[in-house]
Design a protein around this motif. Structure first.
Motif, PDB file in Angstrom:
ATOM      1  N   GLU A 149      23.132  -0.877 -21.466  1.00 53.23           N
ATOM      2  CA  GLU A 149      23.197  -1.171 -22.898  1.00 53.23           C
ATOM      3  C   GLU A 149      22.878  -2.631 -23.220  1.00 53.23           C
ATOM      4  N   ARG A 150      23.065  -3.519 -22.246  1.00 57.85           N
ATOM      5  CA  ARG A 150      22.845  -4.949 -22.491  1.00 57.85           C
ATOM      6  C   ARG A 150      21.444  -5.400 -22.077  1.00 57.85           C
ATOM      7  N   ALA A 151      20.579  -4.462 -21.755  1.00 56.16           N
ATOM      8  CA  ALA A 151      19.231  -4.817 -21.301  1.00 56.16           C
ATOM      9  C   ALA A 151      18.503  -5.652 -22.345  1.00 56.16           C
ATOM     10  N   ASN A 152      17.906  -6.757 -21.883  1.00 54.20           N
ATOM     11  CA  ASN A 152      17.186  -7.638 -22.803  1.00 54.20           C
ATOM     12  C   ASN A 152      15.755  -7.897 -22.354  1.00 54.20           C
ATOM     13  N   GLN A 153      15.267  -7.070 -21.413  1.00 52.44           N
ATOM     14  CA  GLN A 153      13.869  -7.166 -21.009  1.00 52.44           C
ATOM     15  C   GLN A 153      13.425  -5.831 -20.429  1.00 52.44           C
ATOM     16  N   PRO A 154      12.124  -5.547 -20.432  1.00 52.36           N
ATOM     17  CA  PRO A 154      11.637  -4.297 -19.833  1.00 52.36           C
ATOM     18  C   PRO A 154      11.767  -4.324 -18.310  1.00 52.36           C
ATOM     19  N   ASP A 155      11.687  -3.150 -17.725  1.00 51.44           N
ATOM     20  CA  ASP A 155      11.731  -2.993 -16.263  1.00 51.44           C
ATOM     21  C   ASP A 155      10.481  -2.243 -15.822  1.00 51.44           C
ATOM     22  N   PHE A 156       9.553  -2.967 -15.220  1.00 48.88           N
ATOM     23  CA  PHE A 156       8.380  -2.337 -14.628  1.00 48.88           C
ATOM     24  C   PHE A 156       8.495  -2.265 -13.117  1.00 48.88           C
ATOM     25  N   LEU A 157       9.548  -2.850 -12.566  1.00 45.61           N
ATOM     26  CA  LEU A 157       9.716  -2.900 -11.112  1.00 45.61           C
ATOM     27  C   LEU A 157      10.164  -1.565 -10.543  1.00 45.61           C
ATOM     28  N   THR A 158      11.251  -0.991 -11.070  1.00 46.93           N
ATOM     29  CA  THR A 158      11.782   0.234 -10.452  1.00 46.93           C
ATOM     30  C   THR A 158      10.858   1.441 -10.626  1.00 46.93           C
ATOM     31  N   PRO A 159      10.255   1.657 -11.797  1.00 45.10           N
ATOM     32  CA  PRO A 159       9.314   2.796 -11.861  1.00 45.10           C
ATOM     33  C   PRO A 159       8.086   2.583 -10.998  1.00 45.10           C
ATOM     34  N   TYR A 160       7.624   1.335 -10.895  1.00 48.97           N
ATOM     35  CA  TYR A 160       6.458   1.050 -10.061  1.00 48.97           C
ATOM     36  C   TYR A 160       6.752   1.335  -8.594  1.00 48.97           C
ATOM     37  N   LEU A 161       7.869   0.805  -8.072  1.00 45.16           N
ATOM     38  CA  LEU A 161       8.190   1.042  -6.666  1.00 45.16           C
ATOM     39  C   LEU A 161       8.479   2.508  -6.395  1.00 45.16           C
ATOM     40  N   SER A 162       9.106   3.197  -7.329  1.00 53.06           N
ATOM     41  CA  SER A 162       9.331   4.640  -7.151  1.00 53.06           C
ATOM     42  C   SER A 162       8.003   5.375  -7.009  1.00 53.06           C
ATOM     43  N   ALA A 163       7.038   5.026  -7.857  1.00 51.01           N
ATOM     44  CA  ALA A 163       5.730   5.696  -7.813  1.00 51.01           C
ATOM     45  C   ALA A 163       4.969   5.346  -6.547  1.00 51.01           C
ATOM     46  N   VAL A 164       4.972   4.071  -6.175  1.00 50.93           N
ATOM     47  CA  VAL A 164       4.233   3.625  -5.000  1.00 50.93           C
ATOM     48  C   VAL A 164       4.795   4.238  -3.726  1.00 50.93           C
ATOM     49  N   LEU A 165       6.107   4.133  -3.552  1.00 49.21           N
ATOM     50  CA  LEU A 165       6.726   4.672  -2.344  1.00 49.21           C
ATOM     51  C   LEU A 165       6.620   6.193  -2.311  1.00 49.21           C
ATOM     52  N   GLY A 166       6.798   6.814  -3.466  1.00 48.64           N
ATOM     53  CA  GLY A 166       6.660   8.268  -3.536  1.00 48.64           C
ATOM     54  C   GLY A 166       5.268   8.731  -3.190  1.00 48.64           C
ATOM     55  N   GLY A 198      14.458  -6.459   0.011  1.00 51.21           N
ATOM     56  CA  GLY A 198      15.082  -7.367  -0.939  1.00 51.21           C
ATOM     57  C   GLY A 198      14.014  -8.046  -1.764  1.00 51.21           C
ATOM     58  N   THR A 199      14.143  -7.959  -3.089  1.00 54.83           N
ATOM     59  CA  THR A 199      13.106  -8.540  -3.940  1.00 54.83           C
ATOM     60  C   THR A 199      13.686  -9.071  -5.240  1.00 54.83           C
ATOM     61  N   PRO A 200      13.212 -10.216  -5.694  1.00 52.61           N
ATOM     62  CA  PRO A 200      13.532 -10.625  -7.054  1.00 52.61           C
ATOM     63  C   PRO A 200      12.651  -9.863  -8.036  1.00 52.61           C
ATOM     64  N   MET A 201      13.078  -9.837  -9.282  1.00 48.81           N
ATOM     65  CA  MET A 201      12.209  -9.344 -10.349  1.00 48.81           C
ATOM     66  C   MET A 201      11.497 -10.557 -10.926  1.00 48.81           C
ATOM     67  N   HIS A 202      10.185 -10.625 -10.713  1.00 56.72           N
ATOM     68  CA  HIS A 202       9.370 -11.729 -11.214  1.00 56.72           C
ATOM     69  C   HIS A 202       8.531 -11.250 -12.389  1.00 56.72           C
ATOM     70  N   ASN A 203       8.783 -11.821 -13.551  1.00 54.42           N
ATOM     71  CA  ASN A 203       7.984 -11.459 -14.726  1.00 54.42           C
ATOM     72  C   ASN A 203       7.927  -9.943 -14.922  1.00 54.42           C
ATOM     73  N   LEU A 204       9.095  -9.338 -14.832  1.00 49.67           N
ATOM     74  CA  LEU A 204       9.327  -7.922 -15.140  1.00 49.67           C
ATOM     75  C   LEU A 204       8.951  -6.967 -14.017  1.00 49.67           C
ATOM     76  N   THR A 205       8.392  -7.482 -12.902  1.00 46.44           N
ATOM     77  CA  THR A 205       7.965  -6.577 -11.839  1.00 46.44           C
ATOM     78  C   THR A 205       8.107  -7.258 -10.479  1.00 46.44           C
ATOM     79  N   VAL A 206       7.377  -6.761  -9.466  1.00 48.42           N
ATOM     80  CA  VAL A 206       7.531  -7.279  -8.108  1.00 48.42           C
ATOM     81  C   VAL A 206       6.762  -8.588  -7.940  1.00 48.42           C
ATOM     82  N   PRO A 207       7.219  -9.471  -7.029  1.00 52.18           N
ATOM     83  CA  PRO A 207       6.452 -10.680  -6.730  1.00 52.18           C
ATOM     84  C   PRO A 207       5.167 -10.331  -5.985  1.00 52.18           C
ATOM     85  N   SER A 208       4.217 -11.258  -6.027  1.00 51.73           N
ATOM     86  CA  SER A 208       2.889 -10.969  -5.469  1.00 51.73           C
ATOM     87  C   SER A 208       2.935 -10.739  -3.963  1.00 51.73           C
ATOM     88  N   VAL A 209       3.879 -11.366  -3.256  1.00 50.05           N
ATOM     89  CA  VAL A 209       3.933 -11.160  -1.804  1.00 50.05           C
ATOM     90  C   VAL A 209       4.312  -9.723  -1.467  1.00 50.05           C
TER      91      VAL A 209
END
Length: 202
Positions: free
Chosen positions: A145-162, A90-101
């Protein structure tokens, strides 16, 4: 069956915590006898990399002969992943990506020669695949369609976990939480849960 349940939100009653808890409940419905290993980074945060750990990872030579004890904590976290049949984050999106913890945890478990090996074609995961369910809460909207900010969280976690070999990653999100009342948030969680099959391969 063992479930590794990780929460990264600093808030005790956050949307991502409620969604990750609901995911664990669904998994327990599928496997009532499952055990749950808990990691709550608000209560017990993973420390950022310290000098000996960074030194151990700095070259193939130091990784082959690391400072005594420098990899022990990393090893304990990796073994928690290896012991899990499913991982719930479980994670919030902090500043477009994962929190530092959560990034601090990643820096401990994504480890050369242990969870991945480097090749001319890139990282190759060394862990056996297992389902990873990621509960995301975002105050704004980052997909559709209503996205109003970029998403660096899901591609990052996909790459890291992969990179570790964890390819079966399911993202469940509650978006626009800054504008949802309790009823709307509960409905959004149910809609997110409906998008995923919680069956765990034997």
């Amino acid at each position: 069956m063992n479930i590794l349940h990780i929460d990264a939100s600093p808030r005790a009653e956050s949307h991502s915590r409620k969604l990750s808890a609901a995911i664990v409940e669904r998994l327990l419905d599928v496997s009532p006898g499952a055990s749950v290993t808990r990691r709550d980074f608000a209560i017990d945060p993973v420390p950022h990399a310290w000098s000996d750990y960074a030194t151990a990872l700095s070259s193939p030579t130091t990784l082959a002969d690391p400072p005594p004890g420098s990899l022990d904590f990393s090893e304990s976290l990796i073994r928690e992943v290896e012991a899990a049949d499913a991982v719930v984050i479980g994670t919030p999106m902090h500043n477009l990506t994962v929190p530092s913890v959560l990034k601090a945890w990643i820096d401990q478990v994504l480890r050369a020669t242990r969870t991945f090996r480097s090749t001319p074609m890139g990282k190759v995961g060394l862990l056996q695949d297992r389902p990873v369910f990621i509960a995301i809460a975002s105050g704004a909207i980052f997909s559709g369609e209503r996205a109003n900010q970029p998403d660096f969280l899901t591609p990052y976690l996909s790459a890291v976990l992969g990179s570790m070999g964890l390819q079966t990653v399911h993202f469940l999100a509650v978006q626009g939480t800054a504008f949802l009342d309790d009823g709307q948030a509960a409905l959004a969680r149910e809609e997110a849960l409906a998008t995923v099959d919680f069956a765990i391969p034997a």
